[in-house]
Design a protein around this motif. Structure first.
Motif, PDB file in Angstrom:
ATOM      1  N   PRO A  91      33.772  52.975  85.905  1.00 33.96           N
ATOM      2  CA  PRO A  91      34.432  52.327  86.730  1.00 33.96           C
ATOM      3  C   PRO A  91      33.743  51.130  87.692  1.00 33.96           C
ATOM      4  O   PRO A  91      34.522  49.965  87.799  1.00 33.96           O
ATOM      5  CB  PRO A  91      34.899  53.301  88.040  1.00 33.96           C
ATOM      6  CG  PRO A  91      34.766  54.552  86.970  1.00 33.96           C
ATOM      7  CD  PRO A  91      33.664  54.354  85.889  1.00 33.96           C
ATOM      8  N   GLU A  92      32.429  51.278  87.883  1.00 34.90           N
ATOM      9  CA  GLU A  92      31.753  50.102  88.668  1.00 34.90           C
ATOM     10  C   GLU A  92      31.555  48.922  88.083  1.00 34.90           C
ATOM     11  O   GLU A  92      31.686  47.925  88.584  1.00 34.90           O
ATOM     12  CB  GLU A  92      30.582  50.574  89.348  1.00 34.90           C
ATOM     13  CG  GLU A  92      29.334  50.799  88.164  1.00 34.90           C
ATOM     14  CD  GLU A  92      28.142  51.157  88.975  1.00 34.90           C
ATOM     15  OE1 GLU A  92      28.041  51.314  90.218  1.00 34.90           O
ATOM     16  OE2 GLU A  92      26.964  51.220  88.167  1.00 34.90           O
ATOM     17  N   GLN A  93      31.856  49.192  86.580  1.00 37.54           N
ATOM     18  CA  GLN A  93      31.556  47.607  85.934  1.00 37.54           C
ATOM     19  C   GLN A  93      32.914  46.793  85.704  1.00 37.54           C
ATOM     20  O   GLN A  93      33.033  46.047  84.870  1.00 37.54           O
ATOM     21  CB  GLN A  93      30.891  48.013  84.505  1.00 37.54           C
ATOM     22  CG  GLN A  93      29.373  48.471  84.745  1.00 37.54           C
ATOM     23  CD  GLN A  93      28.718  49.022  83.546  1.00 37.54           C
ATOM     24  OE1 GLN A  93      29.348  48.654  82.169  1.00 37.54           O
ATOM     25  NE2 GLN A  93      27.730  49.641  83.363  1.00 37.54           N
ATOM     26  N   VAL A  94      34.168  47.733  85.726  1.00 30.95           N
ATOM     27  CA  VAL A  94      35.284  46.979  85.594  1.00 30.95           C
ATOM     28  C   VAL A  94      35.722  46.104  86.828  1.00 30.95           C
ATOM     29  O   VAL A  94      35.908  46.582  87.839  1.00 30.95           O
ATOM     30  CB  VAL A  94      36.444  48.201  85.372  1.00 30.95           C
ATOM     31  CG1 VAL A  94      37.510  47.555  84.980  1.00 30.95           C
ATOM     32  CG2 VAL A  94      35.979  49.083  84.187  1.00 30.95           C
ATOM     33  N   LEU A  95      36.085  44.819  86.311  1.00 34.77           N
ATOM     34  CA  LEU A  95      36.559  43.841  87.577  1.00 34.77           C
ATOM     35  C   LEU A  95      37.796  44.555  88.267  1.00 34.77           C
ATOM     36  O   LEU A  95      37.898  44.347  89.316  1.00 34.77           O
ATOM     37  CB  LEU A  95      36.565  42.573  86.731  1.00 34.77           C
ATOM     38  CG  LEU A  95      35.488  41.977  86.160  1.00 34.77           C
ATOM     39  CD1 LEU A  95      35.536  40.570  85.501  1.00 34.77           C
ATOM     40  CD2 LEU A  95      34.115  41.799  87.182  1.00 34.77           C
ATOM     41  N   ASP A  96      38.851  44.857  87.371  1.00 36.51           N
ATOM     42  CA  ASP A  96      40.228  45.134  87.973  1.00 36.51           C
ATOM     43  C   ASP A  96      40.744  46.282  87.178  1.00 36.51           C
ATOM     44  O   ASP A  96      41.128  46.291  86.070  1.00 36.51           O
ATOM     45  CB  ASP A  96      41.024  43.906  87.709  1.00 36.51           C
ATOM     46  CG  ASP A  96      42.579  44.000  88.538  1.00 36.51           C
ATOM     47  OD1 ASP A  96      43.063  45.350  88.427  1.00 36.51           O
ATOM     48  OD2 ASP A  96      42.830  43.299  88.951  1.00 36.51           O
ATOM     49  N   ILE A  97      40.648  47.481  87.833  1.00 35.64           N
ATOM     50  CA  ILE A  97      40.998  48.912  87.015  1.00 35.64           C
ATOM     51  C   ILE A  97      42.321  48.914  86.974  1.00 35.64           C
ATOM     52  O   ILE A  97      42.866  49.238  85.836  1.00 35.64           O
ATOM     53  CB  ILE A  97      40.224  49.788  87.894  1.00 35.64           C
ATOM     54  CG1 ILE A  97      38.827  50.011  88.032  1.00 35.64           C
ATOM     55  CG2 ILE A  97      41.114  51.252  87.321  1.00 35.64           C
ATOM     56  CD1 ILE A  97      38.564  51.296  88.627  1.00 35.64           C
ATOM     57  N   ASP A  98      43.288  48.513  87.891  1.00 32.58           N
ATOM     58  CA  ASP A  98      44.652  48.584  87.467  1.00 32.58           C
ATOM     59  C   ASP A  98      45.099  47.717  86.145  1.00 32.58           C
ATOM     60  O   ASP A  98      45.720  48.151  85.490  1.00 32.58           O
ATOM     61  CB  ASP A  98      45.420  48.316  88.722  1.00 32.58           C
ATOM     62  CG  ASP A  98      45.109  49.212  89.773  1.00 32.58           C
ATOM     63  OD1 ASP A  98      44.623  50.484  89.621  1.00 32.58           O
ATOM     64  OD2 ASP A  98      45.478  48.601  91.025  1.00 32.58           O
ATOM     65  N   THR A  99      44.697  46.312  86.037  1.00 33.82           N
ATOM     66  CA  THR A  99      45.009  45.584  85.250  1.00 33.82           C
ATOM     67  C   THR A  99      44.601  45.878  83.873  1.00 33.82           C
ATOM     68  O   THR A  99      45.193  46.150  82.898  1.00 33.82           O
ATOM     69  CB  THR A  99      44.539  44.169  85.488  1.00 33.82           C
ATOM     70  OG1 THR A  99      44.882  43.555  86.890  1.00 33.82           O
ATOM     71  CG2 THR A  99      44.978  43.121  84.366  1.00 33.82           C
ATOM     72  N   SER A 100      43.346  46.602  84.042  1.00 31.08           N
ATOM     73  CA  SER A 100      42.769  47.026  82.625  1.00 31.08           C
ATOM     74  C   SER A 100      43.493  48.201  81.936  1.00 31.08           C
ATOM     75  O   SER A 100      43.694  48.204  80.837  1.00 31.08           O
ATOM     76  CB  SER A 100      41.284  47.380  82.674  1.00 31.08           C
ATOM     77  OG  SER A 100      40.197  46.102  83.114  1.00 31.08           O
ATOM     78  N   LEU A 101      44.057  49.170  82.990  1.00 32.55           N
ATOM     79  CA  LEU A 101      44.528  50.343  82.385  1.00 32.55           C
ATOM     80  C   LEU A 101      45.841  49.739  81.892  1.00 32.55           C
ATOM     81  O   LEU A 101      46.254  50.664  80.873  1.00 32.55           O
ATOM     82  CB  LEU A 101      44.763  51.256  83.528  1.00 32.55           C
ATOM     83  CG  LEU A 101      43.581  51.928  84.065  1.00 32.55           C
ATOM     84  CD1 LEU A 101      43.855  52.950  85.243  1.00 32.55           C
ATOM     85  CD2 LEU A 101      42.751  52.781  82.722  1.00 32.55           C
ATOM     86  N   GLU A 102      46.546  48.886  82.612  1.00 38.10           N
ATOM     87  CA  GLU A 102      47.707  48.418  82.021  1.00 38.10           C
ATOM     88  C   GLU A 102      47.855  47.762  80.816  1.00 38.10           C
ATOM     89  O   GLU A 102      48.571  48.025  79.844  1.00 38.10           O
ATOM     90  CB  GLU A 102      48.496  47.497  83.166  1.00 38.10           C
ATOM     91  CG  GLU A 102      49.074  47.985  84.490  1.00 38.10           C
ATOM     92  CD  GLU A 102      50.163  48.801  84.513  1.00 38.10           C
ATOM     93  OE1 GLU A 102      50.949  48.931  83.344  1.00 38.10           O
ATOM     94  OE2 GLU A 102      50.430  49.933  85.257  1.00 38.10           O
ATOM     95  N   GLN A 103      46.758  46.878  80.489  1.00 40.84           N
ATOM     96  CA  GLN A 103      46.610  46.136  79.531  1.00 40.84           C
ATOM     97  C   GLN A 103      46.299  46.868  78.196  1.00 40.84           C
ATOM     98  O   GLN A 103      46.690  47.165  76.942  1.00 40.84           O
ATOM     99  CB  GLN A 103      45.348  45.084  79.515  1.00 40.84           C
ATOM    100  CG  GLN A 103      45.578  44.152  80.259  1.00 40.84           C
ATOM    101  CD  GLN A 103      44.467  43.235  80.496  1.00 40.84           C
ATOM    102  OE1 GLN A 103      43.496  43.504  80.235  1.00 40.84           O
ATOM    103  NE2 GLN A 103      44.623  41.941  80.969  1.00 40.84           N
ATOM    104  N   LEU A 104      45.401  48.270  78.458  1.00 36.98           N
ATOM    105  CA  LEU A 104      45.154  49.463  77.488  1.00 36.98           C
ATOM    106  C   LEU A 104      46.521  50.060  77.292  1.00 36.98           C
ATOM    107  O   LEU A 104      46.705  50.416  75.841  1.00 36.98           O
ATOM    108  CB  LEU A 104      44.211  50.409  77.913  1.00 36.98           C
ATOM    109  CG  LEU A 104      42.616  49.697  78.124  1.00 36.98           C
ATOM    110  CD1 LEU A 104      41.826  51.017  78.867  1.00 36.98           C
ATOM    111  CD2 LEU A 104      42.126  49.855  76.851  1.00 36.98           C
TER     112      LEU A 104
END
Length: 449
Positions: A91-104
Motif C-alpha cells: 500500500p505505501e508504494q501505491v500512488l492512488d489506491i482507489d484508482t489502481s483498484l478500479e483499473q485492476l
C-alpha cells in the motif's frame, strides 16, 4: 665553478629523455584506461546506470516461509503446497489506491464487488507489508497485467506456494482450510512470523497447529529502479520452512467412510480402541477446502455458510446427538457395581415397560423374552434397561456415567468441539426457566436408560 665533461652531459641528457618518455607512456596508459572506462560506462552500460540514476532505491523484501506438509499415518500426503501466481500490493508504494483498484477491476484482474473488502484489509494492514489482492491467476491474467504493469507502481505478480488438498472434500473437516491473513489473525498469532503474503490456518488442524506448520520468513535486500523492477539482489536471509505433521488418520478408511456416507447427513468417527488414536473423522455433507483456500467472494462465502445442509458444520465434534444403545454397556456396569442386578438373573421382556401410575407404555423395538444382562446387551433390549434406569435413578446414573467422561470435552486437538450433555435434576433446573419444565419426571429417567 666546475664544468661537466661532454660525456657526463650526454649521459644526463639520456637519463632526462628516458624519464620524459616513461612519464609520457604512463600518462598515455592511464588516459587510455580512463577513456576506455568512460566509454564502457557511457555507452556499454549507459542504460543500466541511467535507470539507477533516475530513482534507484534499496528495498527490503520479505520472503514468506513454505508451510509444512500434512501426512496421514501411512505417510500419504493429504495437504501440500502448489505454485500459483498471485496479485500483491504494498500500500505505501501505491500512488492512488482507489484508482489502481478500479483499473485492476476494469482489466478483470479483481472483482468490482470485492473492492470494498480489499480496502478494509488495506486499512487494517501494516502499510509497508504486502497484501494479496487475488490468488491463483491464470496465464492470460498474468499476461494482461504484464502488458499494463507500468501503470501499477507498488502492485506486482508473484509466484507463491498455495495450500492444496489432494483429497478435497474427504478431509475438509479434519484438516480444515487456510486463507488470507486478517486483522483478527494478527491478534491470535505473533505478527513477526508473517509477511502478509502467506495463508494462515482458519479451522481444525490447520488452525490448531498453525505455530507448528508455519515457518519463519526471511528477507532480501534488493536494488530496484523507478519502475519497481529488480536490478540487483544485494543480500539475502533465507526463510525457514514449517514443520511437517503426521496425523493418526488412515486415508483409505477415511475415503471408505466418505463413500459410505454418500449424500447422507451425519458423522463417522473411528478410534483405535487400544490407544484412542483417531483413524477416521468425517462429517457429511462436506465442502471443498481448495476453493476456500484460493479465496471466495463475500457473496460466494455467504451462499456456502447459509446452505441449509450446513456443509461447514463439523458434526463429528460439534454435533450433539443421543447416544442410543451405545450407552447400555456402561449402564449395565453401573447396575452391577451398585448391586441393582444379578448377572445370572433373567428378567422378562414382553416388548413394553410400564411405570406405576403411568398409562403410556415405554415400547421396546422387539419382544426378547427372558434376558439376563449379557443377553440384554447382545439383543439391545430396551425393557431390561428401562427397569435398571428406574431402579438406579437419574442422579446415580448421571454420576456413574460421568466417570466415563460423558458430557465432558474429549480434548481432541481441534477447536470448536462442543461438550455432550449428561442430564440430571440439577442440570434441568439450571437450563429451563419455567418451574414446570424444571421438574424432573420418572419417565425421563426411564428413557435416559
Amino acid at each position: 665553478m666546475e664544468f661537466k665533461s661532454p660525456n657526463t652531459q650526454e649521459v644526463e641528457k639520456e637519463v632526462f629523455l628516458s624519464r620524459i618518455l616513461f612519464c609520457s607512456i604512463a600518462i598515455l596508459i592511464l588516459a587510455t584506461i580512463i577513456i576506455t572506462r568512460l566509454f564502457f560506462l557511457m555507452v556499454i552500460e549507459s542504460d543500466q546506470y541511467k535507470l539507477r540514476s533516475l530513482n534507484n532505491t534499496i528495498r527490503m523484501q520479505s520472503l514468506p516461509a513454505s508451510r509444512g506438509l500434512i501426512y496421514d499415518r501411512n505417510k500419504n500426503v493429504i495437504a501440500n503446497n502448489q505454485p500459483i501466481f498471485q496479485l500483491e500490493m504494498i500500500p505505501e508504494q501505491v500512488l492512488d489506491i482507489d484508482t489502481s483498484l478500479e483499473q485492476l477491476a476494469d482489466l478483470d484482474l479483481i472483482k468490482k464487488n470485492n473492492i470494498d473488502n480489499i480496502k478494509q484489509r488495506i486499512d487494517k494492514n501494516l502499510q509497508f507489508k504486502s497484501i494479496v489482492l487475488r490468488r491463483n491467476l491464470s496465464e492470460r491474467e498474468v499476461a494482461v497485467f504484464a502488458n499494463n504493469r507500468i501503470n501499477f507502481k507498488g502492485i506486482d505478480i508473484k509466484s507463491r506456494l498455495s495450500r492444496h488438498y489432494p483429497k478435497g472434500e474427504i478431509f475438509s473437516h479434519a484438516l480444515g482450510y487456510v486463507g488470507s491473513i486478517s486483522s483478527g489473525d494478527y491478534s491470535r498469532f505473533d505478527p513477526s512470523f508473517y509477511t502478509g503474503k502467506e495463508q494462515i490456518g482458519k479451522t481444525s488442524i490447520e488452525r490448531n497447529y498453525e505455530p507448528y506448520l508455519r515457518g519463519k520468513p526471511g528477507n532480501q535486500k534488493l536494488l530496484v529502479n523507478v519502475r519497481g523492477r529488480i536490478m540487483e539482489r544485494i543480500d539475502q536471509n533465507p526463510f525457514l520452512p514449517g514443520n511437517n505433521l503426521i496425523l493418526t488418520i488412515d486415508s483409505e478408511l477415511q475415503e471408505a467412510a466418505y463413500k459410505a456416507m454418500g449424500k447422507q447427513k451425519g458423522a463417522v468417527v473411528i478410534l483405535d480402541a487400544s490407544n484412542g488414536e483417531i483413524l477416521v473423522m468425517l462429517s457429511s455433507p462436506s465442502f471443498d477446502p481448495n476453493k476456500l483456500s484460493f479465496g471466495l467472494t463475500q457473496k460466494e462465502f455467504n451462499t456456502l455458510s447459509k446452505n441449509k445442509n450446513k456443509p461447514l458444520f463439523n458434526r463429528a465434534i460439534a454435533g450433539q446427538y443421543p447416544p442410543g444403545s451405545t450407552i447400555k454397556p456402561m449402564i449395565a456396569l453401573g447396575a452391577l457395581e451398585m448391586g441393582i442386578i444379578d448377572p445370572d438373573v433373567f428378567m422378562p421382556c414382553e416388548g413394553r415397560f410400564f411405570l406405576p401410575n403411568y398409562s403410556r407404555p415405554f415400547n421396546d423395538w422387539s419382544t426378547h423374552g427372558a434376558v439376563n444382562v449379557v443377553r440384554a446387551i447382545q439383543a439391545s433390549c430396551d425393557v431390561y434397561f428401562y427397569n435398571i434406569a428406574n431402579e438406579m435413578g437419574i442422579d446415580k446414573m448421571s454420576y456413574f456415567l460421568k466417570q466415563f467422561n460423558l458430557g465432558a470435552s474429549t480434548q481432541v486437538d481441534i477447536d470448536s468441539e462442543k461438550n455432550g450433555v449428561m442430564p440430571d435434576k440439577e442440570w434441568k433446573k439450571n437450563n429451563f426457566t419455567s418451574r414446570e419444565n424444571q421438574t424432573w419426571y420418572k419417565g425421563e429417567t426411564v428413557i435416559a436408560g
